[in-house]
Write a protein that holds these residues in place. Structure first.
Motif, PDB file in Angstrom:
ATOM      1  N   UNK A  33      41.969  48.875  29.303  1.00 50.96           N
ATOM      2  CA  UNK A  33      42.162  48.517  27.898  1.00 50.96           C
ATOM      3  C   UNK A  33      42.362  47.020  27.713  1.00 50.96           C
ATOM      4  N   UNK A  34      42.989  46.398  28.684  1.00 52.47           N
ATOM      5  CA  UNK A  34      43.208  44.948  28.595  1.00 52.47           C
ATOM      6  C   UNK A  34      42.014  44.150  29.112  1.00 52.47           C
ATOM      7  N   UNK A  35      40.951  44.819  29.532  1.00 53.24           N
ATOM      8  CA  UNK A  35      39.755  44.146  30.000  1.00 53.24           C
ATOM      9  C   UNK A  35      39.820  43.781  31.465  1.00 53.24           C
ATOM     10  N   UNK A  36      38.742  43.194  31.931  1.00 50.46           N
ATOM     11  CA  UNK A  36      38.667  42.732  33.311  1.00 50.46           C
ATOM     12  C   UNK A  36      39.027  41.244  33.316  1.00 50.46           C
ATOM     13  N   UNK A  37      40.096  40.910  34.017  1.00 45.07           N
ATOM     14  CA  UNK A  37      40.599  39.546  34.017  1.00 45.07           C
ATOM     15  C   UNK A  37      39.628  38.618  34.762  1.00 45.07           C
ATOM     16  N   UNK A  38      39.340  37.472  34.144  1.00 43.50           N
ATOM     17  CA  UNK A  38      38.413  36.514  34.748  1.00 43.50           C
ATOM     18  C   UNK A  38      38.918  36.024  36.100  1.00 43.50           C
ATOM     19  N   UNK A  39      40.211  35.770  36.212  1.00 44.71           N
ATOM     20  CA  UNK A  39      40.767  35.238  37.454  1.00 44.71           C
ATOM     21  C   UNK A  39      40.653  36.266  38.577  1.00 44.71           C
ATOM     22  N   UNK A  40      40.800  37.535  38.245  1.00 43.04           N
ATOM     23  CA  UNK A  40      40.647  38.596  39.250  1.00 43.04           C
ATOM     24  C   UNK A  40      39.222  38.586  39.794  1.00 43.04           C
ATOM     25  N   UNK A  41      38.251  38.451  38.892  1.00 43.26           N
ATOM     26  CA  UNK A  41      36.845  38.419  39.314  1.00 43.26           C
ATOM     27  C   UNK A  41      36.558  37.159  40.129  1.00 43.26           C
ATOM     28  N   UNK A  42      37.097  36.029  39.698  1.00 43.09           N
ATOM     29  CA  UNK A  42      36.879  34.767  40.407  1.00 43.09           C
ATOM     30  C   UNK A  42      37.435  34.833  41.822  1.00 43.09           C
ATOM     31  N   UNK A  43      38.673  35.309  41.948  1.00 40.31           N
ATOM     32  CA  UNK A  43      39.286  35.410  43.275  1.00 40.31           C
ATOM     33  C   UNK A  43      38.527  36.390  44.166  1.00 40.31           C
ATOM     34  N   UNK A  44      38.037  37.472  43.577  1.00 40.08           N
ATOM     35  CA  UNK A  44      37.284  38.441  44.365  1.00 40.08           C
ATOM     36  C   UNK A  44      35.947  37.893  44.836  1.00 40.08           C
ATOM     37  N   UNK A  45      35.167  37.326  43.886  1.00 37.79           N
ATOM     38  CA  UNK A  45      33.813  36.885  44.212  1.00 37.79           C
ATOM     39  C   UNK A  45      33.788  35.667  45.126  1.00 37.79           C
ATOM     40  N   UNK A  46      34.780  34.794  44.997  1.00 38.55           N
ATOM     41  CA  UNK A  46      34.738  33.546  45.764  1.00 38.55           C
ATOM     42  C   UNK A  46      35.708  33.551  46.940  1.00 38.55           C
ATOM     43  N   UNK A  47      36.983  33.825  46.678  1.00 39.33           N
ATOM     44  CA  UNK A  47      37.984  33.693  47.740  1.00 39.33           C
ATOM     45  C   UNK A  47      37.952  34.877  48.708  1.00 39.33           C
ATOM     46  N   UNK A  48      38.095  36.083  48.177  1.00 37.42           N
ATOM     47  CA  UNK A  48      38.181  37.261  49.055  1.00 37.42           C
ATOM     48  C   UNK A  48      36.865  37.495  49.790  1.00 37.42           C
ATOM     49  N   UNK A  49      35.744  37.312  49.100  1.00 40.24           N
ATOM     50  CA  UNK A  49      34.453  37.486  49.773  1.00 40.24           C
ATOM     51  C   UNK A  49      34.284  36.465  50.897  1.00 40.24           C
ATOM     52  N   UNK A  50      34.721  35.216  50.671  1.00 38.45           N
ATOM     53  CA  UNK A  50      34.622  34.211  51.723  1.00 38.45           C
ATOM     54  C   UNK A  50      35.547  34.538  52.888  1.00 38.45           C
ATOM     55  N   UNK A  51      36.712  35.137  52.585  1.00 40.93           N
ATOM     56  CA  UNK A  51      37.608  35.581  53.656  1.00 40.93           C
ATOM     57  C   UNK A  51      36.934  36.646  54.510  1.00 40.93           C
ATOM     58  N   UNK A  52      36.225  37.571  53.872  1.00 39.81           N
ATOM     59  CA  UNK A  52      35.484  38.599  54.623  1.00 39.81           C
ATOM     60  C   UNK A  52      34.417  37.959  55.518  1.00 39.81           C
ATOM     61  N   UNK A  53      33.728  36.949  54.986  1.00 36.92           N
ATOM     62  CA  UNK A  53      32.702  36.257  55.772  1.00 36.92           C
ATOM     63  C   UNK A  53      33.319  35.602  56.999  1.00 36.92           C
ATOM     64  N   UNK A  54      34.453  34.926  56.819  1.00 34.89           N
ATOM     65  CA  UNK A  54      35.110  34.249  57.930  1.00 34.89           C
ATOM     66  C   UNK A  54      35.661  35.232  58.951  1.00 34.89           C
ATOM     67  N   UNK A  55      36.191  36.360  58.473  1.00 32.82           N
ATOM     68  CA  UNK A  55      36.761  37.361  59.387  1.00 32.82           C
ATOM     69  C   UNK A  55      35.690  38.044  60.224  1.00 32.82           C
TER      70      UNK A  55
END
Length: 539
Positions: free
Chosen positions: A198-220
């Motif tokens: 109901x509150x929508x998809x937070x932009x910061x959540x998407x940003x952290x997922x697409x850039x930070x967490x995905x890059x962490x997966x690549x490095x791991x």
């Protein structure tokens, strides 16, 4: 003069000065570590900047954005691995200099070129600030909608060869922005009766997922590499003198960076390749490019460092980000109820000038830091990939949870992290998703406001600025379609030539094979008849 003094007064605050120092030094360190990059760092720091004053938070992010490219040149030159994506062109001439025993010269030249590009762009934009202040009020709701639409189109067109998938990802970003309660009548859209949507998809959540967490997966999932560093000897001031011998290349490259930075969706890569191509074609020694040319290194580093200041123009003047990093900065404005656009130039011009002066000071701080600390700084290249991956993953989830103390946000971030990891493995862009979310929200709000006075379709473009933007959109789409058709025609011709040459080759080989078999048959028959004659003589 009063405007500049007011901006200096803003920058003299201790918290702003500390943020500027932290951002500039931290950005260099982040850029020097291959596999991290400014997008990951800014995504992680975004939640922390929400509790700061707008000028403090933006100064930190600008410091990382502007200085990371300086640091990214270090591994690009020393180990042929760009620290950030935009330093890839630096490896063309920087690493060959290292292999022939000139790493200090290459680093010094890269720092000097980056410094010139950054200072040149900031000075240009400070001089153009009064012009921007006059142009910005001409943009109403309809003009901003068309400008945002043009931004999305340029982002899609910029991904040549991937424009279809880039368009699909941009539409996916626009769709994500529509989830939740719509802003006028507060009706639910695509929530599927799930309270957490109901509150929508937070932009910061998407940003952290697409850039930070995905890059962490690549490095791991990547192996740690043993890095051998070349020892640096001597001072680092040689590049300043050498840069002065190539003013034309540096000036043209900086100009390309300023112009390309102001166009949404274009950015550093286009500016780099245009300036590099110009430098090579106008050089007296074009054969040296790619083999350690000082002109090539100057062109690449000057152009990419002239972009960050220029990229702030559409963000501040129209509230339209041109890339993922400026889209992240836009969220800092919104959190503090500071709305970028014409009103910002009319009411808070000292704030705008303070940001540009911060970029000016940033370049001076970074250059001084690098000239004296490079010998110690290069050791960050040795940090293991998996250790970096664990650190990024931990900080990302801490940042996501601190937004709303929600475990659901962490789960959504992990999902987008997997999506980002898949996109990276498939070499597909993730930036259109972010820009689709940001620009989609702007387009929806401005379209609702603009349609209130529109009775016929042509009323939407009845004002000069709106009509010019509409024409630009038509021209961009027409040129892109013609270019796609031309590429397809060239591809078909290449395939036909390949098929034709392969057919000719097959016919030729078949003839040669038949001729060989005939000759071989004649030889065998001759040998048989000779053998028979000998047997007959013996009998």
């Amino acid at each position: 003069m009063e405007l500049i003094l007011s901006a200096i007064e803003i920058l003299m605050r201790w918290d702003v000065a500390l943020a500027l120092l932290t951002g500039s030094v931290g950005g260099v360190l982040i850029g020097a570590i291959p596999g991290v990059g400014p997008a990951v760092a800014i995504a992680i720091l975004l939640p922390a900047t929400f509790s700061m004053d707008p000028i403090v938070g933006l100064t930190v992010l600008l410091g990382i954005y502007g200085s990371s490219m300086y640091g990214g040149s270090i591994p690009a030159i020393l180990i042929n691995t760009p620290g950030t994506a935009v330093n890839a062109l630096t490896t063309y001439d920087g690493y060959p200099m290292t292999t022939r025993g000139e790493p200090r010269r290459a680093l010094s030249l890269a720092y000097s070129a980056s410094f010139f590009g950054g200072i040149f762009s900031v000075i240009c934009l400070i001089l153009f600030a009064p012009v921007l202040a006059k142009i910005a009020p001409m943009f109403g709701s309809r003009e901003i909608f068309l400008a945002a639409l043009l931004g999305i189109i340029l982002v899609i067109v910029a991904h040549r060869g991937q424009s279809l998938i880039a368009g699909a990802l941009a539409c996916f970003g626009i769709f994500l922005n529509t989830i939740g309660l719509e802003p006028v009548k507060y009706t639910s859209r695509y929530t599927f009766d799930q309270p957490f949507l109901s509150s929508g998809v937070n932009l910061i959540v998407v940003v952290l997922g697409l850039f930070a967490i995905s890059q962490a997966f690549v490095l791991l999932t990547s192996d740690d590499e043993r890095v051998r560093l070349t020892k640096l000897r001597g001072g680092m001031f040689q590049g300043l003198r050498e840069l002065a011998r190539h003013p034309r290349v540096a000036g043209v490259a900086a100009s390309f960076g300023v112009v390309m930075g102001m166009i949404p969706g274009v950015g550093e890569f286009t500016a780099q390749f245009m300036s590099y191509t110009y430098a090579q074609k106008s050089s007296k020694r074009p054969q040296d490019f790619g083999h350690g040319s000082s002109e090539g290194l100057i062109a690449a580093e000057t152009a990419n460092n002239a972009v960050p200041a220029a990229a702030m123009v559409p963000l501040l003047a129209l509230g339209i980000p041109g890339e993922a990093l400026t889209a992240m900065m836009l969220s800092v404005f919104y959190v503090h109820n500071v709305v970028p656009g014409p009103g910002l130039f009319q009411n808070d011009m000292d704030f705008v000038v303070a940001l540009y002066l911060a970029l000016l000071i940033l370049n001076v701080l970074v250059l001084a830091f690098l000239l004296f600390a490079t010998k110690s700084l290069i050791q960050v290249v040795r940090i293991p990939n998996r250790f970096l991956g664990v650190c990024i993953l931990t900080l990302s989830f801490v940042g996501v949870y601190s937004l709303r103390n929600s475990a659901t946000d962490c789960l959504l971030a992990a999902v987008f992290g997997v999506v980002g990891y898949i996109l990276k493995r498939l070499s597909l862009p993730s930036v259109p998703i972010i820009l689709g979310m940001v620009l989609g929200g702007i387009m929806e709000v401005k379209l609702r406001a603009g349609m209130a006075r529109v009775k016929e379709p042509f009323d939407f473009i009845d004002r000069p600025v709106a009509f010019i933007l509409f024409l630009i959109i038509i021209i961009v789409l027409t040129v892109h379609i013609l270019r796609v058709l031309k590429d397809r025609k060239e591809l078909k011709e290449a395939e036909w030539q390949t098929k034709r040459s392969s057919t000719r080759f097959g016919v030729l080989m078949s003839r040669r094979r038949n001729s060989f078999l005939k000759d071989r048959g004649r030889t065998v028959r001759a040998r048989h008849s000779k053998l028979l004659r000998r047997l007959t003589d013996l009998i």
